[in-house]
Design a protein around this motif. Structure first.
Motif, PDB file in Angstrom:
ATOM      1  N   ARG A 292       0.832  -1.208   0.000  1.00 37.64           N
ATOM      2  CA  ARG A 292       0.000   0.000   0.000  1.00 37.64           C
ATOM      3  C   ARG A 292       0.867   1.259   0.000  1.00 37.64           C
ATOM      4  O   ARG A 292       0.550   2.230  -0.694  1.00 37.64           O
ATOM      5  CB  ARG A 292      -0.914  -0.004   1.222  1.00 37.64           C
ATOM      6  CG  ARG A 292      -2.039  -1.029   1.173  1.00 37.64           C
ATOM      7  CD  ARG A 292      -2.783  -1.078   2.498  1.00 37.64           C
ATOM      8  NE  ARG A 292      -3.878  -2.049   2.486  1.00 37.64           N
ATOM      9  CZ  ARG A 292      -4.597  -2.396   3.537  1.00 37.64           C
ATOM     10  NH1 ARG A 292      -4.332  -1.827   4.720  1.00 37.64           N
ATOM     11  NH2 ARG A 292      -5.576  -3.284   3.440  1.00 37.64           N
ATOM     12  N   GLY A 293       1.940   1.229   0.766  1.00 37.63           N
ATOM     13  CA  GLY A 293       2.825   2.384   0.789  1.00 37.63           C
ATOM     14  C   GLY A 293       3.437   2.652  -0.572  1.00 37.63           C
ATOM     15  O   GLY A 293       3.536   3.804  -1.010  1.00 37.63           O
ATOM     16  N   GLU A 294       3.852   1.587  -1.246  1.00 43.99           N
ATOM     17  CA  GLU A 294       4.398   1.739  -2.600  1.00 43.99           C
ATOM     18  C   GLU A 294       3.359   2.338  -3.543  1.00 43.99           C
ATOM     19  O   GLU A 294       3.663   3.227  -4.348  1.00 43.99           O
ATOM     20  CB  GLU A 294       4.849   0.390  -3.141  1.00 43.99           C
ATOM     21  CG  GLU A 294       6.268   0.000  -2.822  1.00 43.99           C
ATOM     22  CD  GLU A 294       6.784  -1.038  -3.793  1.00 43.99           C
ATOM     23  OE1 GLU A 294       7.828  -0.804  -4.422  1.00 43.99           O
ATOM     24  OE2 GLU A 294       6.142  -2.100  -3.924  1.00 43.99           O
ATOM     25  N   LEU A 295       2.141   1.844  -3.465  1.00 43.47           N
ATOM     26  CA  LEU A 295       1.076   2.358  -4.327  1.00 43.47           C
ATOM     27  C   LEU A 295       0.801   3.825  -4.033  1.00 43.47           C
ATOM     28  O   LEU A 295       0.557   4.617  -4.956  1.00 43.47           O
ATOM     29  CB  LEU A 295      -0.196   1.522  -4.130  1.00 43.47           C
ATOM     30  CG  LEU A 295      -0.157   0.100  -4.694  1.00 43.47           C
ATOM     31  CD1 LEU A 295      -1.325  -0.723  -4.141  1.00 43.47           C
ATOM     32  CD2 LEU A 295      -0.195   0.110  -6.221  1.00 43.47           C
ATOM     33  N   ALA A 296       0.845   4.209  -2.766  1.00 41.64           N
ATOM     34  CA  ALA A 296       0.608   5.609  -2.407  1.00 41.64           C
ATOM     35  C   ALA A 296       1.678   6.510  -3.013  1.00 41.64           C
ATOM     36  O   ALA A 296       1.376   7.587  -3.544  1.00 41.64           O
ATOM     37  CB  ALA A 296       0.584   5.759  -0.884  1.00 41.64           C
ATOM     38  N   VAL A 297       2.926   6.080  -2.936  1.00 44.85           N
ATOM     39  CA  VAL A 297       4.017   6.875  -3.505  1.00 44.85           C
ATOM     40  C   VAL A 297       3.853   6.990  -5.019  1.00 44.85           C
ATOM     41  O   VAL A 297       4.008   8.069  -5.601  1.00 44.85           O
ATOM     42  CB  VAL A 297       5.382   6.252  -3.148  1.00 44.85           C
ATOM     43  CG1 VAL A 297       6.506   6.942  -3.912  1.00 44.85           C
ATOM     44  CG2 VAL A 297       5.632   6.346  -1.650  1.00 44.85           C
ATOM     45  N   ARG A 298       3.529   5.885  -5.654  1.00 43.68           N
ATOM     46  CA  ARG A 298       3.346   5.905  -7.114  1.00 43.68           C
ATOM     47  C   ARG A 298       2.181   6.796  -7.525  1.00 43.68           C
ATOM     48  O   ARG A 298       2.275   7.541  -8.512  1.00 43.68           O
ATOM     49  CB  ARG A 298       3.131   4.485  -7.627  1.00 43.68           C
ATOM     50  CG  ARG A 298       4.354   3.584  -7.541  1.00 43.68           C
ATOM     51  CD  ARG A 298       4.007   2.155  -7.927  1.00 43.68           C
ATOM     52  NE  ARG A 298       3.418   2.102  -9.263  1.00 43.68           N
ATOM     53  CZ  ARG A 298       2.660   1.103  -9.706  1.00 43.68           C
ATOM     54  NH1 ARG A 298       2.373   0.085  -8.897  1.00 43.68           N
ATOM     55  NH2 ARG A 298       2.180   1.101 -10.917  1.00 43.68           N
ATOM     56  N   LEU A 299       1.080   6.730  -6.775  1.00 41.06           N
ATOM     57  CA  LEU A 299      -0.076   7.545  -7.119  1.00 41.06           C
ATOM     58  C   LEU A 299       0.216   9.023  -6.897  1.00 41.06           C
ATOM     59  O   LEU A 299      -0.191   9.883  -7.683  1.00 41.06           O
ATOM     60  CB  LEU A 299      -1.294   7.108  -6.302  1.00 41.06           C
ATOM     61  CG  LEU A 299      -2.629   7.755  -6.683  1.00 41.06           C
ATOM     62  CD1 LEU A 299      -2.968   7.496  -8.147  1.00 41.06           C
ATOM     63  CD2 LEU A 299      -3.757   7.225  -5.794  1.00 41.06           C
ATOM     64  N   ALA A 300       0.933   9.333  -5.828  1.00 41.23           N
ATOM     65  CA  ALA A 300       1.311  10.724  -5.577  1.00 41.23           C
ATOM     66  C   ALA A 300       2.211  11.249  -6.695  1.00 41.23           C
ATOM     67  O   ALA A 300       2.046  12.391  -7.163  1.00 41.23           O
ATOM     68  CB  ALA A 300       2.018  10.833  -4.226  1.00 41.23           C
ATOM     69  N   GLN A 301       3.140  10.436  -7.134  1.00 42.65           N
ATOM     70  CA  GLN A 301       4.027  10.856  -8.215  1.00 42.65           C
ATOM     71  C   GLN A 301       3.251  11.059  -9.513  1.00 42.65           C
ATOM     72  O   GLN A 301       3.522  12.000 -10.273  1.00 42.65           O
ATOM     73  CB  GLN A 301       5.139   9.816  -8.414  1.00 42.65           C
ATOM     74  CG  GLN A 301       6.129   9.744  -7.260  1.00 42.65           C
ATOM     75  CD  GLN A 301       7.101   8.588  -7.392  1.00 42.65           C
ATOM     76  OE1 GLN A 301       6.867   7.625  -8.130  1.00 42.65           O
ATOM     77  NE2 GLN A 301       8.205   8.661  -6.657  1.00 42.65           N
ATOM     78  N   ALA A 302       2.291  10.179  -9.770  1.00 37.31           N
ATOM     79  CA  ALA A 302       1.518  10.276 -11.014  1.00 37.31           C
ATOM     80  C   ALA A 302       0.630  11.514 -11.036  1.00 37.31           C
ATOM     81  O   ALA A 302       0.341  12.062 -12.101  1.00 37.31           O
ATOM     82  CB  ALA A 302       0.673   9.025 -11.201  1.00 37.31           C
ATOM     83  N   THR A 303       0.173  11.954  -9.872  1.00 37.86           N
ATOM     84  CA  THR A 303      -0.743  13.092  -9.801  1.00 37.86           C
ATOM     85  C   THR A 303      -0.037  14.392  -9.433  1.00 37.86           C
ATOM     86  O   THR A 303      -0.654  15.464  -9.484  1.00 37.86           O
ATOM     87  CB  THR A 303      -1.845  12.826  -8.760  1.00 37.86           C
ATOM     88  OG1 THR A 303      -1.241  12.603  -7.476  1.00 37.86           O
ATOM     89  CG2 THR A 303      -2.680  11.610  -9.155  1.00 37.86           C
ATOM     90  N   GLY A 304       1.228  14.304  -9.030  1.00 42.90           N
ATOM     91  CA  GLY A 304       1.929  15.499  -8.589  1.00 42.90           C
ATOM     92  C   GLY A 304       1.542  15.936  -7.196  1.00 42.90           C
ATOM     93  O   GLY A 304       1.840  17.071  -6.791  1.00 42.90           O
ATOM     94  N   ALA A 305       0.902  15.056  -6.433  1.00 41.52           N
ATOM     95  CA  ALA A 305       0.458  15.385  -5.079  1.00 41.52           C
ATOM     96  C   ALA A 305       1.536  15.015  -4.068  1.00 41.52           C
ATOM     97  O   ALA A 305       2.490  14.296  -4.364  1.00 41.52           O
ATOM     98  CB  ALA A 305      -0.841  14.649  -4.751  1.00 41.52           C
ATOM     99  N   GLU A 306       1.363  15.505  -2.860  1.00 41.98           N
ATOM    100  CA  GLU A 306       2.278  15.165  -1.777  1.00 41.98           C
ATOM    101  C   GLU A 306       1.951  13.765  -1.260  1.00 41.98           C
ATOM    102  O   GLU A 306       0.782  13.384  -1.149  1.00 41.98           O
ATOM    103  CB  GLU A 306       2.144  16.178  -0.641  1.00 41.98           C
ATOM    104  CG  GLU A 306       3.109  15.947   0.506  1.00 41.98           C
ATOM    105  CD  GLU A 306       2.988  17.012   1.587  1.00 41.98           C
ATOM    106  OE1 GLU A 306       3.600  16.852   2.651  1.00 41.98           O
ATOM    107  OE2 GLU A 306       2.264  18.010   1.360  1.00 41.98           O
ATOM    108  N   VAL A 307       2.985  12.997  -0.972  1.00 39.85           N
ATOM    109  CA  VAL A 307       2.774  11.656  -0.430  1.00 39.85           C
ATOM    110  C   VAL A 307       2.180  11.779   0.972  1.00 39.85           C
ATOM    111  O   VAL A 307       2.704  12.519   1.810  1.00 39.85           O
ATOM    112  CB  VAL A 307       4.097  10.875  -0.363  1.00 39.85           C
ATOM    113  CG1 VAL A 307       3.881   9.494   0.249  1.00 39.85           C
ATOM    114  CG2 VAL A 307       4.717  10.751  -1.745  1.00 39.85           C
ATOM    115  N   PRO A 308       1.095  11.088   1.263  1.00 44.65           N
ATOM    116  CA  PRO A 308       0.508  11.181   2.610  1.00 44.65           C
ATOM    117  C   PRO A 308       1.400  10.509   3.638  1.00 44.65           C
ATOM    118  O   PRO A 308       2.305   9.737   3.303  1.00 44.65           O
ATOM    119  CB  PRO A 308      -0.821  10.422   2.451  1.00 44.65           C
ATOM    120  CG  PRO A 308      -0.568   9.448   1.350  1.00 44.65           C
ATOM    121  CD  PRO A 308       0.352  10.158   0.393  1.00 44.65           C
TER     122      PRO A 308
END
Length: 322
Positions: free
Chosen positions: A138-154
């Motif tokens: 889940r942590g890996e997916l969160a980092v990838r999704l943040a990178q894809a959207t340009g958002a800050e990693v939670p």
């Protein structure tokens, strides 16, 4: 004397309906991890239909969130079913509608923190290992999704862990009840880190520039962790120390592709060893081991490893479904 025979009169005593069994602490962790996985799958699937979820780079990650979360729920045994009928008039739980990809990112962060807490606290060692792997994924997916959207990693680490020493020593794996890893189990961690340190030294000699620097940094970090684990086991410099002066490495390392592949293999081996140690350690004593699993998984990705649903668990499905 008058005796009233209930059976003869056609009377019967009503028995109460069977009660829903109360799940124990282990079942609560399992059920909570399953529920969060199903929630993430539903949220990501809904977000993929939104305009911001249709962006190709974002859609790819959302598809992995759905696929991985469904595999997590399945490997955890799915939703608990008692076999008893649901009480009439009981409203069914429903996942709130997903209004943006940002909500999926927030849910990934929350679910990661919950799973990390549960992995350290649950009494069942094999379940702790599985939940730790799920949390890492889940942590890996969160980092990838943040990178894809340009958002800050939670925030991905619970507050009680985030405020602690970010590099806990191996000795901190002992629980208050004294349920620690054995010397042999700690020695295995010293060995895998030492082998990684040696391997990265060889890789560094074959690469140049930033890759060489990264390999040297990794080598030093693994050598240091190996020393910490050996000291914790009380085997440093003794006949029981399993570490060797050298280890076998694959041929063809003059090819940068082969050299970087070895880097991935070394980090994956460390992740597998840390995950195994999570299952062996007692409840409340796993924080450093779970951190080792997460760190090795991140480092393997830096060397080009493909994300998988179950980091550190080679016996489970390791190939992406996309």
């Amino acid at each position: 004397m008058t005796v009233l025979t209930l059976g003869a009169c056609g009377l019967r005593v009503e028995t109460p309906p069977p009660a829903e069994p109360s799940p124990d602490a282990v079942e609560q962790v399992r059920g909570r991890t399953v529920a969060d996985s199903l929630d993430l799958a539903a949220a990501a699937e809904a977000a993929a239909a939104l305009p911001d979820g249709a962006v190709p780079s974002v859609a790819t990650v959302l598809a992995d969130v759905v696929a991985y979360a469904e595999q997590h729920a399945e490997q955890l045994g799915g939703e608990y079913v008692s076999g008893l009928p649901s009480p009439t008039g009981t409203p069914s739980a429903s996942t709130p509608a997903t209004r943006s990809v940002a909500e999926v990112l927030d849910r990934l962060g929350s679910a990661t923190r919950t799973a990390l807490t549960d992995a350290d606290a649950v009494a069942d060692g094999p379940l702790a290992r599985l939940v730790a792997s799920v949390a890492t994924s889940r942590g890996e997916l969160a980092v990838r999704l943040a990178q894809a959207t340009g958002a800050e990693v939670p925030a991905l680490v619970p507050d009680q862990v985030a405020t602690a020493d970010p590099s806990p020593t191996p000795g901190s794996t002992e629980s208050p009840a004294g349920d620690a890893l054995t010397a042999a189990e700690v020695a295995a961690l010293a060995l895998v880190h030492d082998e990684a340190g040696f391997g990265f030294e060889v890789v560094a000699a074959k690469l140049a520039g930033d890759q060489r620097t990264a390999a040297l940094t990794a080598a030093a970090a693994h050598r240091a962790r190996s020393e910490e684990w050996a000291a914790a086991a009380g085997i440093d410099g003794t006949a029981q120390d399993p570490r060797r002066a050298s280890y076998s490495v694959p041929g063809g390392l003059d090819d940068p592709v082969v050299a970087t592949a070895l880097g991935r293999t070394l980090e994956t081996s460390v992740a597998d060893a840390c995950a195994n140690a999570v299952a062996q350690a007692g409840a409340g004593s796993r924080a450093a081991l779970i951190d080792g699993l997460r760190r090795a998984t991140v480092d393997a990705a830096a060397w080009g490893a493909t994300p998988v649903p179950f980091p550190g668990l080679p016996e489970r499905a390791q190939q992406p479904t996309g």
